[in-house]
Motif scaffolding. Structure first.
Motif, PDB file in Angstrom:
ATOM      1  N   SER A  11     -14.976  21.527   4.855  1.00 57.62           N
ATOM      2  CA  SER A  11     -15.489  21.776   6.210  1.00 57.62           C
ATOM      3  C   SER A  11     -14.892  20.763   7.189  1.00 57.62           C
ATOM      4  N   LYS A  12     -14.686  19.552   6.695  1.00 57.48           N
ATOM      5  CA  LYS A  12     -13.997  18.545   7.494  1.00 57.48           C
ATOM      6  C   LYS A  12     -12.526  18.950   7.653  1.00 57.48           C
ATOM      7  N   GLY A  13     -11.949  19.461   6.568  1.00 63.08           N
ATOM      8  CA  GLY A  13     -10.548  19.884   6.577  1.00 63.08           C
ATOM      9  C   GLY A  13     -10.302  21.009   7.563  1.00 63.08           C
ATOM     10  N   LYS A  14     -11.284  21.867   7.739  1.00 69.58           N
ATOM     11  CA  LYS A  14     -11.150  22.996   8.656  1.00 69.58           C
ATOM     12  C   LYS A  14     -10.887  22.502  10.081  1.00 69.58           C
ATOM     13  N   LYS A  15     -11.619  21.459  10.484  1.00 64.86           N
ATOM     14  CA  LYS A  15     -11.437  20.905  11.833  1.00 64.86           C
ATOM     15  C   LYS A  15     -10.059  20.264  11.971  1.00 64.86           C
ATOM     16  N   ILE A  16      -9.656  19.528  10.933  1.00 64.32           N
ATOM     17  CA  ILE A  16      -8.336  18.879  10.970  1.00 64.32           C
ATOM     18  C   ILE A  16      -7.252  19.952  11.049  1.00 64.32           C
ATOM     19  N   PHE A  17      -7.421  21.019  10.280  1.00 63.91           N
ATOM     20  CA  PHE A  17      -6.427  22.096  10.263  1.00 63.91           C
ATOM     21  C   PHE A  17      -6.319  22.745  11.635  1.00 63.91           C
TER      22      PHE A  17
ATOM     23  N   ARG B  83      -6.979  21.509  14.483  1.00 61.53           N
ATOM     24  CA  ARG B  83      -6.418  20.590  15.470  1.00 61.53           C
ATOM     25  C   ARG B  83      -4.933  20.337  15.238  1.00 61.53           C
ATOM     26  N   HIS B  84      -4.531  20.128  13.981  1.00 58.39           N
ATOM     27  CA  HIS B  84      -3.180  19.642  13.718  1.00 58.39           C
ATOM     28  C   HIS B  84      -2.235  20.665  13.095  1.00 58.39           C
ATOM     29  N   CYS B  85      -2.736  21.663  12.430  1.00 55.03           N
ATOM     30  CA  CYS B  85      -1.865  22.487  11.591  1.00 55.03           C
ATOM     31  C   CYS B  85      -1.759  23.923  12.069  1.00 55.03           C
ATOM     32  N   ALA B  86      -2.839  24.446  12.681  1.00 52.07           N
ATOM     33  CA  ALA B  86      -2.873  25.868  13.030  1.00 52.07           C
ATOM     34  C   ALA B  86      -1.809  26.234  14.063  1.00 52.07           C
ATOM     35  N   GLY B  87      -1.433  25.277  14.909  1.00 54.60           N
ATOM     36  CA  GLY B  87      -0.398  25.535  15.911  1.00 54.60           C
ATOM     37  C   GLY B  87       0.882  26.058  15.283  1.00 54.60           C
ATOM     38  N   CYS B  88       1.205  25.619  14.104  1.00 55.51           N
ATOM     39  CA  CYS B  88       2.397  26.112  13.404  1.00 55.51           C
ATOM     40  C   CYS B  88       2.036  27.114  12.319  1.00 55.51           C
ATOM     41  N   HIS B  89       1.040  26.758  11.510  1.00 57.40           N
ATOM     42  CA  HIS B  89       0.743  27.602  10.338  1.00 57.40           C
ATOM     43  C   HIS B  89      -0.147  28.787  10.664  1.00 57.40           C
TER      44      HIS B  89
END
Ligand code: HEC
Length: 123
Positions: A42-48, A50-56
């Motif tokens: 659930s913590k990872g979801k927020k990080i993703f 913020r930082h990863c979804a823009g590309c992935h």
């Protein structure tokens, strides 16, 4: 003979001490890779987000921002699914062509959390 045997016995405490000294730092260095791979997704979801979804992409399908190749990996594909936690963590840490390195921005715990979230995308 007698003298030599005494000498050998005298080595034991020294060697035990040495073993302790040597085992200490190794445990610390090894722990990020070997301790529980299950991060807090659930913590990872927020990080993703913020930082990863823009590309992935928000679902991790590699449909975020596309640069001139290599395209962001589809993190739900079998090729990624098959890779070990250690392999994927090192990709996140070191970065890939067209992907920045995260080791100075995400702690070991945050990296595991985001990986745990990536694993939930695969189901
Ligand atoms: C600037 C765009 C960009 C961002 C931001 C980004 N990635 Fe990537 N990522 C890529 C690209 C491009 C690849 C594939 C590179 C290749 O094919 O060699 C990749 C590959 C990966 C891989 C390897 C997949 C495999 O099958 O080996 C993982 C895991 C990964 N990214 C996770 C993440 C995580 C987690 C984040 C956020 C912390 C993130 N990425 C942020 C662009 C990005």
């Amino acid at each position: 003979m007698k003298v030599r045997r005494k000498k050998n016995i005298a080595w034991y405490p020294l060697m035990a001490g040495l073993a302790l000294v040597l085992s200490g730092p190794y445990t610390i260095v090894a722990s990020p890779a070997t301790d529980s791979p299950t991060g807090d997704d659930s913590k990872g979801k927020k990080i993703f987000a913020r930082h990863c979804a823009g590309c992935h992409g928000s679902q991790g399908k590699g449909d975020g921002y596309l640069l001139l190749g290599p395209d962001p990996a589809n993190l739900t594909r079998p090729a990624t699914k098959k890779k070990s936690d250690a392999t994927l963590l090192s990709s996140i840490h070191e970065g890939k062509p067209n992907m920045p390195s995260w080791k100075n921005r995400l702690s070991a715990e945050e990296s595991r959390a985001v990986l745990a979230y990536v694993r939930t995308l695969e189901k």
